[in-house]
Write an enzyme that holds these catalytic residues in place. Structure first.
Site, PDB file in Angstrom:
ATOM      1  N   SER A 265      46.456  38.220  37.512  1.00 16.62           N
ATOM      2  CA  SER A 265      45.279  38.273  36.637  1.00 16.62           C
ATOM      3  C   SER A 265      44.251  39.282  37.139  1.00 16.62           C
ATOM      4  O   SER A 265      44.351  39.780  38.257  1.00 16.62           O
ATOM      5  CB  SER A 265      44.651  36.889  36.542  1.00 16.62           C
ATOM      6  OG  SER A 265      43.875  36.645  37.695  1.00 16.62           O
ATOM      7  N   LYS A 266      43.284  39.547  36.295  1.00 19.62           N
ATOM      8  CA  LYS A 266      42.188  40.441  36.663  1.00 19.62           C
ATOM      9  C   LYS A 266      41.496  39.935  37.917  1.00 19.62           C
ATOM     10  O   LYS A 266      41.074  40.696  38.771  1.00 19.62           O
ATOM     11  CB  LYS A 266      41.143  40.472  35.545  1.00 19.62           C
ATOM     12  CG  LYS A 266      41.445  41.412  34.425  1.00 19.62           C
ATOM     13  CD  LYS A 266      40.228  41.546  33.534  1.00 19.62           C
ATOM     14  CE  LYS A 266      40.507  42.511  32.400  1.00 19.62           C
ATOM     15  NZ  LYS A 266      39.335  42.829  31.600  1.00 19.62           N
ATOM     16  N   ARG A 267      41.410  38.616  37.996  1.00 18.85           N
ATOM     17  CA  ARG A 267      40.692  38.025  39.132  1.00 18.85           C
ATOM     18  C   ARG A 267      41.405  38.264  40.460  1.00 18.85           C
ATOM     19  O   ARG A 267      40.820  38.124  41.506  1.00 18.85           O
ATOM     20  CB  ARG A 267      40.495  36.517  38.910  1.00 18.85           C
ATOM     21  CG  ARG A 267      39.389  36.195  37.932  1.00 18.85           C
ATOM     22  CD  ARG A 267      39.232  34.701  37.772  1.00 18.85           C
ATOM     23  NE  ARG A 267      40.466  34.067  37.346  1.00 18.85           N
ATOM     24  CZ  ARG A 267      40.904  34.043  36.085  1.00 18.85           C
ATOM     25  NH1 ARG A 267      40.185  34.608  35.133  1.00 18.85           N
ATOM     26  NH2 ARG A 267      42.044  33.468  35.761  1.00 18.85           N
TER      27      ARG A 267
END
Ligand code: GLU
Length: 506
Positions: A265-267
């Site tokens: 994910s982006k995170r």
């Protein structure tokens, strides 16, 4: 394919574009180009609360770096039609009105507080996932439950409202996804999603479907995370009377973390030890930063080649494909259903292959740029250095690091050098130096030959003289052929280095 496809990549400018997003753009691009169609970029910015400054510019720069240039986009308009949803705002209301008129949508006046209260109450009663649906809507404040006069009054005095889709109680929604096959969902498991708000903005679902219709999109190729929304979109096509124009859906498999444990994910940012974004990102407002493949030294074509293989394969052993070759080979039929595990080592392997395929002139340019960045003088023999060091590099900067002795003064590490440097080493090196100084042509072959003669005449083993010759020239124990290094350094520099080693290490 008889009709030329029109596909779109539709990112929301809510932050930097994740590499999974770039893969979606890439597959759209490949599909469009393969069939002689159009690749469109639409900015989906209906949710102004999630808007992030600089995100659109980032999307543009990242796609340009990857050479995925849209045929139509906000910055490349073929006609008058805007390609940012915020600029298309006046277009949507007529379609919402059509749904209201046909009884496929209704006004809802429940406030955020009321909805929150009901959700909490449901939670307390053990139902964690309360939904606004065909059952609960009968208890809520909407145009299905309130007297018509009250609805009209509320609208006339400007009360806040939303428009929700009115799902039937028990309708089977089916769609044939190119990648996943038949997907079937019953409306009893869906909720009455918000389509439009009283501020005049449509939500993602409404704007997405209306725009795909108006932009004559033939194929919707997007990430698997949108699969749950697809049945709703199918219903919108049906309720708006656009079934004939419904695009073919293809939901791409997720990109997974290297251990297969969950979605990349982006995170994940830089947490896993590699970038998840194509280029560096800095959020000017929050000062949050994340690194990108471009700045790590990746070649865009290597990055794109690597991305293409995350979820697709050509069915052969060939792994290196230029963008044009990918266009040639790509097909949605060969996109897999299961998630694609990302492997950073494999990504580096791709880059190494591209670096090895660079022409000498191009690689020299890459290393020159890197040298300038590091404020190191560019040596005249850069092309030969690159040629020699190429096999040991994944990134252009590796050539500077692995071949530091070509660019910076040598630092001897006395402790490690002492393992190879014996009491006789200085005199042996001096004798070799004298022999080399006699050489009329200072080529690797000539140096090697002289070195061989030195060994046999003085009854030395390669292990006695080889390492100290290398240490004198490079300060290192390993590296490419010391004879080739000597040739590149040239006779005067080579003799100077041998002298200086004799003096320093004596
Ligand atoms: N705006 C959505 C996104 O940010 C697009 C989803 C779609 O392609 O329909 O990914």
């Amino acid at each position: 394919m008889s009709i030329k496809p029109r596909v779109r990549f539709a990112p929301s400018p809510t932050g930097p574009l994740h590499m999974g997003g770039v893969r979606t753009a890439l597959y759209n691009y490949l599909f469009a180009k393969k069939h002689g169609g159009q690749f469109i970029l639409r900015i989906e910015d209906t949710d102004q609360t999630r808007f992030v400054q600089g995100a659109e510019e980032y999307i543009r720069t990242a796609l340009e770096w990857c050479n995925l240039i849209p045929d139509e986009s906000p910055w490349n308009l073929p006609g008058d039609e805007p390609y940012r949803q915020s600029e298309r705002k006046p277009l949507y209301k007529q379609y919402v009105d059509l749904l209201l008129e046909k009884g496929h949508a209704y006004y809802a006046f429940d406030t955020a507080e009321e909805l929150e209260f009901i959700r909490e109450r449901a939670k307390a009663a053990g139902s964690v996932n309360w939904q606004y649906n065909h059952i609960s809507r009968t208890q809520m404040k909407n145009s299905l439950t309130l007297p018509q006069q009250e609805v009209e009054e509320r609208l006339a005095r400007g009360d806040e409202y939303v428009v929700r889709i009115k799902l039937l109680r028990n309708e089977e929604v089916r769609l044939n996804d190119t990648i996943r096959g038949w997907v079937s969902v019953n409306t009893s498991n869906m909720d009455d999603k918000v389509l439009f708000k009283s501020d005049g903005m449509p939500t993602y679902h409404m704007a997405n479907v209306v725009d795909d219709y108006l932009m004559k999109i033939t194929h919707v190729i997007r990430g698997e995370e949108w699969l749950p929304s697809a049945p709703l979109h199918v219903l919108l096509y049906k309720y708006l009377g656009w079934e004939e124009n419904m695009p073919q859906f293809a939901h791409l498999p997720l990109l997974l973390r290297p251990d297969g444990n969950g979605k990349l994910s982006k995170r994940d940012g830089d947490r896993l030890g590699f970038p998840v974004f194509p280029i560096d990102w800095e959020n000017k407002e929050t000062a949050e930063t994340a690194s990108g493949y471009r700045e790590k030294g990746f070649y865009p074509d290597a990055f794109v080649n690597m991305l293409a293989f995350l979820g697709w394969n050509p069915g052969t052993d060939q792994e290196i494909y230029s963008l044009d070759q990918l266009v040639e080979e790509f097909s949605l039929e060969r996109v897999s259903k299961s998630g694609a595990k990302f492997d950073f080592e494999k990504a580096k392997w791709f880059n190494q292959q591209y670096l090895r395929r660079r022409t000498g002139a191009h690689l020299s340019e890459d290393v020159k740029t890197e040298l300038e960045k590091q404020k190191i003088a560019v040596p005249d023999q850069l092309a030969s250095i690159c040629q020699l060091m190429k096999e040991r590099a994944i990134f252009p900067a590796d050539i500077i690091e692995e071949g530091d002795f070509f660019f910076k003064p040598i630092q001897f590490d006395p402790q490690s050098v002492s393992k190879k440097w014996k009491p006789d080493s200085a005199s042996q090196l001096r004798s070799l130096k004298d022999r080399l100084s006699e050489l009329p042509t200072f080529t690797a072959a000539a140096i090697e030959k002289a070195f061989g003669l030195e060994l046999s005449e003085r009854s030395l083993s390669f292990g006695q003289l080889g390492p100290i010759f290398r240490i004198a020239l490079t300060g290192r124990f390993t590296g490419p052929s010391a004879f080739s290094i000597a040739e590149i350094l040239g006779k005067p520099e080579c003799l100077l280095r041998m002298d200086s080693a004799i003096q320093t290490l004596g």
